[in-house]
Design a protein around this motif. Sequence first.
Motif, PDB file in Angstrom:
ATOM      1  N   ASP A   1      37.702  49.781  27.130  1.00 49.52           N
ATOM      2  CA  ASP A   1      37.057  50.845  27.914  1.00 49.52           C
ATOM      3  C   ASP A   1      35.858  50.342  28.707  1.00 49.52           C
ATOM      4  N   ARG A   2      35.894  49.098  29.108  1.00 47.35           N
ATOM      5  CA  ARG A   2      34.838  48.521  29.944  1.00 47.35           C
ATOM      6  C   ARG A   2      35.472  47.975  31.215  1.00 47.35           C
ATOM      7  N   PRO A   3      35.734  48.843  32.197  1.00 51.47           N
ATOM      8  CA  PRO A   3      36.440  48.396  33.403  1.00 51.47           C
ATOM      9  C   PRO A   3      35.701  47.310  34.155  1.00 51.47           C
ATOM     10  N   GLU A   4      34.364  47.260  34.032  1.00 46.29           N
ATOM     11  CA  GLU A   4      33.623  46.219  34.731  1.00 46.29           C
ATOM     12  C   GLU A   4      34.018  44.826  34.261  1.00 46.29           C
ATOM     13  N   VAL A   5      34.498  44.730  33.012  1.00 54.61           N
ATOM     14  CA  VAL A   5      34.951  43.440  32.492  1.00 54.61           C
ATOM     15  C   VAL A   5      36.178  42.960  33.261  1.00 54.61           C
ATOM     16  N   ALA A   6      37.163  43.852  33.438  1.00 56.10           N
ATOM     17  CA  ALA A   6      38.376  43.476  34.174  1.00 56.10           C
ATOM     18  C   ALA A   6      38.062  43.165  35.634  1.00 56.10           C
ATOM     19  N   ILE A   7      37.183  43.954  36.238  1.00 51.25           N
ATOM     20  CA  ILE A   7      36.846  43.761  37.655  1.00 51.25           C
ATOM     21  C   ILE A   7      36.112  42.437  37.860  1.00 51.25           C
ATOM     22  N   ASP A   8      35.158  42.150  37.002  1.00 51.02           N
ATOM     23  CA  ASP A   8      34.415  40.899  37.127  1.00 51.02           C
ATOM     24  C   ASP A   8      35.309  39.700  36.858  1.00 51.02           C
ATOM     25  N   PHE A   9      36.177  39.822  35.864  1.00 51.21           N
ATOM     26  CA  PHE A   9      37.093  38.717  35.563  1.00 51.21           C
ATOM     27  C   PHE A   9      37.993  38.427  36.760  1.00 51.21           C
ATOM     28  N   ALA A  10      38.499  39.463  37.405  1.00 52.52           N
ATOM     29  CA  ALA A  10      39.361  39.270  38.576  1.00 52.52           C
ATOM     30  C   ALA A  10      38.611  38.551  39.689  1.00 52.52           C
ATOM     31  N   ARG A  11      37.375  38.952  39.920  1.00 48.69           N
ATOM     32  CA  ARG A  11      36.578  38.336  40.989  1.00 48.69           C
ATOM     33  C   ARG A  11      36.397  36.842  40.750  1.00 48.69           C
ATOM     34  N   ARG A  12      36.180  36.462  39.479  1.00 46.97           N
ATOM     35  CA  ARG A  12      35.879  35.066  39.171  1.00 46.97           C
ATOM     36  C   ARG A  12      37.119  34.198  38.992  1.00 46.97           C
ATOM     37  N   SER A  13      38.253  34.789  38.621  1.00 46.36           N
ATOM     38  CA  SER A  13      39.379  33.990  38.136  1.00 46.36           C
ATOM     39  C   SER A  13      40.558  33.893  39.085  1.00 46.36           C
ATOM     40  N   ARG A  14      40.631  34.743  40.118  1.00 47.66           N
ATOM     41  CA  ARG A  14      41.757  34.605  41.050  1.00 47.66           C
ATOM     42  C   ARG A  14      41.647  33.284  41.807  1.00 47.66           C
ATOM     43  N   ASN A  15      42.799  32.701  42.113  1.00 45.31           N
ATOM     44  CA  ASN A  15      42.824  31.424  42.819  1.00 45.31           C
ATOM     45  C   ASN A  15      44.073  31.357  43.680  1.00 45.31           C
ATOM     46  N   SER A  16      44.324  30.213  44.286  1.00 41.48           N
ATOM     47  CA  SER A  16      45.437  30.096  45.224  1.00 41.48           C
ATOM     48  C   SER A  16      46.787  30.245  44.548  1.00 41.48           C
ATOM     49  N   ASN A  17      46.861  29.990  43.246  1.00 40.03           N
ATOM     50  CA  ASN A  17      48.125  30.123  42.517  1.00 40.03           C
ATOM     51  C   ASN A  17      48.322  31.503  41.910  1.00 40.03           C
ATOM     52  N   THR A  18      47.220  32.158  41.567  1.00 40.36           N
ATOM     53  CA  THR A  18      47.292  33.396  40.792  1.00 40.36           C
ATOM     54  C   THR A  18      46.407  34.472  41.399  1.00 40.36           C
ATOM     55  N   GLU A  19      47.007  35.628  41.656  1.00 38.72           N
ATOM     56  CA  GLU A  19      46.244  36.812  42.040  1.00 38.72           C
ATOM     57  C   GLU A  19      45.938  37.602  40.764  1.00 38.72           C
ATOM     58  N   VAL A  20      44.683  37.990  40.589  1.00 37.09           N
ATOM     59  CA  VAL A  20      44.275  38.752  39.404  1.00 37.09           C
ATOM     60  C   VAL A  20      44.025  40.193  39.825  1.00 37.09           C
ATOM     61  N   LEU A  21      44.750  41.124  39.212  1.00 39.17           N
ATOM     62  CA  LEU A  21      44.664  42.540  39.564  1.00 39.17           C
ATOM     63  C   LEU A  21      43.963  43.312  38.457  1.00 39.17           C
ATOM     64  N   PRO A  22      42.785  43.868  38.709  1.00 40.37           N
ATOM     65  CA  PRO A  22      42.127  44.715  37.707  1.00 40.37           C
ATOM     66  C   PRO A  22      42.581  46.168  37.853  1.00 40.37           C
ATOM     67  N   LEU A  23      43.596  46.551  37.109  1.00 44.08           N
ATOM     68  CA  LEU A  23      44.065  47.940  37.119  1.00 44.08           C
ATOM     69  C   LEU A  23      43.279  48.685  36.054  1.00 44.08           C
ATOM     70  N   THR A  24      42.327  49.527  36.469  1.00 42.03           N
ATOM     71  CA  THR A  24      41.352  50.053  35.516  1.00 42.03           C
ATOM     72  C   THR A  24      41.396  51.560  35.331  1.00 42.03           C
ATOM     73  N   LYS A  25      42.214  52.276  36.093  1.00 44.64           N
ATOM     74  CA  LYS A  25      42.297  53.723  35.944  1.00 44.64           C
ATOM     75  C   LYS A  25      43.687  54.119  35.439  1.00 44.64           C
ATOM     76  N   PRO A  26      43.770  54.872  34.364  1.00 49.74           N
ATOM     77  CA  PRO A  26      45.083  55.324  33.912  1.00 49.74           C
ATOM     78  C   PRO A  26      45.846  56.031  35.028  1.00 49.74           C
ATOM     79  N   GLY A  27      47.067  55.583  35.236  1.00 51.04           N
ATOM     80  CA  GLY A  27      47.895  56.155  36.287  1.00 51.04           C
ATOM     81  C   GLY A  27      47.885  55.376  37.581  1.00 51.04           C
ATOM     82  N   VAL A  28      47.050  54.331  37.692  1.00 50.62           N
ATOM     83  CA  VAL A  28      47.042  53.541  38.915  1.00 50.62           C
ATOM     84  C   VAL A  28      48.349  52.754  39.015  1.00 50.62           C
ATOM     85  N   VAL A  29      48.844  52.610  40.249  1.00 45.84           N
ATOM     86  CA  VAL A  29      50.130  51.966  40.497  1.00 45.84           C
ATOM     87  C   VAL A  29      49.922  50.720  41.344  1.00 45.84           C
TER      88      VAL A  29
END
Length: 289
Positions: free
Chosen positions: A208-236
């Motif tokens: 229940d800490r969406p900022e964790v997923a969002i921050d992780f995505a910002r720092r960890s995405r790279n040319s091989n991997t896109e990191v998607l922080p899906l943080t709201k129930p029902g998001v598609v």
Amino acid sequence: MEKQLKIIYHYHSGFSVQVGGTLLVFDYWEGENRSLSQLGRINTGFLSAFEQIYVFISHAHPDHLDPIVYLWENEGLPITYVVSSDMPVGTRGKRIAPGQQKQLSDQVSVRAFQSTDLGVAFLVTAYGLNIFHAGDLNLWHWRQESTLREIEAAEAAFYQATEPIRSHHIDVCMFPVDPRQGMMYDAGANHFILTMKPRVFIPMHWQDRPEVAIDFARRSRNSNTEVLPLTKPGVVANLTFSDSGLDIHIIEPPKDFDDLPTPPSRRPEPLDPLNGEDPFADSDLPVDL
């Protein structure tokens, strides 16, 4: 040739993945006291749109196994349950152990891998796409609490469990990023991204800490991997894989959704056990190192 799938984030580690007329449901849970909003829930009306439904349960922890999933079968829906072989006796479904592979249909198969906690991790191949759900597979280390020997043992167990996965291409990965671990809580996720190189990585289990997923995505995405922080129930997330690249289209829940507070755009601070923020306090991890 294009390959398409649709991912819906429900809650915690729960996702559904639509591929063609098939629905894959992973570790669905409606939260404590059924707290999940209607926008995040799966209902039988939604399920009835699919020709085949596979419900995957990685292990028996309550936050990965919601008994409501077994009520869906009562509606006469075309459901197959796939569960870890260490689930309690009497659990319905096809049981699968680490190292086993099962052909579920002409277009869908599943392979199980060892977890570093209870149960298994799943690699599902559906219509030519490989979808990985880690369950509770993670580098469960607690840098501010554990001894050096315990940390080394946790690392060895994680590397051993993930080694067999390296030979498999992964299009979409759902993997724990759990801030309760304190310092270096994302070490397992970062190792997985760098060694497995999934095309899309979705953090889960972030307490229940969406900022964790969002921050992780910002720092960890790279040319091989896109990191998607899906943080709201029902998001598609609609994903289209093609020879020319990857197209991602995110559909947010309706604006009247009972939003979580806007997360800060900063790296989350590690927990401080000296001030009573014990990462073990609400842990669901019965790991014996």
